[in-house]
Design a protein around this motif. Structure first.
Motif: not given
Length: 428
Positions: A222-233, A386-388
């Motif tokens: 449905s969406d071709k590009t997934l961007f997954c940002p996150g803090i260090p660690g 994120h670390a859940s």
């Protein structure tokens, strides 16, 4: 009568051809030289026989006896098979002299003895024929026919064995060339890195990422590009490895392919946009049964020039490969650690996105939330890493057996340890 003469002429031509090949072999073994010598001797004798046949075409008893040399599986036919057996081993195929020379002369001593024996029998029979003694010739041919009947199955087995050996050798050369092309494309072994990362995963962690609506929309296209940002660690690299593992286990097959990159600031000099694109191409090519034509042509050209392919050449080859699959998934981890000298990182992202125009390309990127990177994915689907609490708690529970016995016996203390660590983790 004319067909017998024509058969001898054909055999003479084949003899001359094989003699030439045998004499051209460098560092030829003694067996090879022996075959060349015997073939040369037979050439002269057959010329003499052909001369007498042309003189005596009356169809008399001698001529009838000579015709028996040319029966199916007879002496002349056996000799022709021996010549073809030799030629199939020494002739040049596809015009590649160097490759073919590696396949030369793989006969055992027993097989050479069989070939020489066939030559010797024909030479003896032709010599008898030249004595003009048709009775002696008829008896000799009859005796030779019995020998052929007894040895034919063995000879056929030898031919099959030789052909099988040659096929195996040729397959080995193709595998060797295939390996050379794959390593030439990129020396980086991202699958090894993937294995190292995923083996450190604690069972059950990361499932929230795979179950998220955003990931499922990306997975389904449905969406071709997934961007997954996150803090260090936050566990971005582990989430990338979990994604790769999930894709390889559930959807990768003959029609759908998966490729991935783990960028690292430690080796930025070796991870340019060109080398990273080549690493993707390598992963897609090495899953094919045969090296794709665009890659083979690129390799052949640059091997001769002692050069490396350009970014655009690699992109064109990648575009061609991707178009042969219904869908391709590419995961790029730690995009922020990819050097951006001269806009190299931006060019890598833009070219991968360009592939989405002509192919069903699904792209997943992980990165720190840097403005220069997040600005490139304003229209993309976003899933923050994120670390859940569930993952941290699951991990800590798995580590409890490492604590002292007094802690393990106290459920309240164990719960307190879990709660404190989960709170202190704060998404890392």
């Amino acid at each position: 009568m004319l067909s017998d003469i024509a058969s001898i002429i054909t055999v003479l031509q084949l003899t001359g051809e094989v003699i030439k090949y045998l004499k051209d072999i460098k560092y030829a073994p003694k067996e090879c030289r022996d075959c060349a010598t015997e073939a040369s001797n037979l050439y002269g004798i057959l010329i003499n026989l052909l001369y007498h046949l042309n003189l005596d075409q009356t169809g008399g008893a001698w001529f009838t006896a000579v015709r028996n040399l040319n029966v199916e599986n007879g002496p002349l036919d056996q000799y022709k098979q021996a010549l073809e057996q030799l030629r199939s081993t020494v002739e040049i195929q596809d015009g590649v002299q160097k490759v073919k020379q590696r396949l030369l002369w793989k006969f055992s001593k027993e097989e050479v003895a069989s070939i020489l024996a066939r030559m010797e029998r024909l030479k003896s029979l032709v010599n008898i024929a030249l004595e003009m003694d048709h009775l002696k010739l008829s008896l000799a041919i009859k005796e030779d026919t019995l020998i052929v009947r007894n040895t034919l199955p063995l000879l056929q087995a030898h031919v099959v064995a030789i052909q099988d050996t040659q096929n195996l050798q040729w397959d080995a050369l193709k595998l060797q060339e295939r390996h050379a092309i794959i390593e030439w494309l990129s020396p980086t072994d991202f699958p090894a890195q993937q294995h190292d990362i995923i083996t450190r995963r604690h069972e059950g962690t990361g499932q929230w990422f795979l179950d998220s609506p955003e990931f499922k929309r990306w997975l389904q296209g449905s969406d071709k590009t997934l961007f997954c940002p996150g803090i260090p660690g936050a566990g971005k690299t582990m989430m990338a490895a979990i994604t790769v593992d999930h894709l390889c286990r559930t959807i990768q097959g003959d029609d759908i392919r998966v490729a991935y990159l783990f960028c690292s600031y430690k080796i930025q000099a070796d991870q340019s946009a060109t080398t990273l694109l080549a690493a993707i191409l390598k992963q897609l090519v090495q899953s094919l049964p045969n090296i794709a034509a665009p890659v083979k042509e690129m390799y052949d050209f640059h091997s001769r020039q002692r050069s490396r392919p350009s970014f655009d050449e690699i992109f064109c080859a990648l575009q061609s490969i991707c178009s042969s699959y219904p869908a391709v998934y590419i995961i790029v981890d730690a995009l922020d650690e990819c050097a951006n000298r001269d806009g190299a990182r931006n060019r890598l992202v833009n070219k991968l996105c360009d592939l989405q125009v002509s192919t069903d390309m699904r792209l997943l990127f992980t990165s720190r939330s840097l403005p220069e990177i997040t600005s490139m994915f304003q229209s993309a689907l976003i899933l923050e890493v994120h670390a859940s609490e569930e993952d941290v708690r699951c991990f800590v529970t798995g580590q409890m057996p490492r604590l002292s016995k007094c802690v393990q016996r106290d459920d309240g203390l164990k719960q307190a340890v879990q709660d404190k660590i989960v709170k202190a983790a704060d998404g890392m």
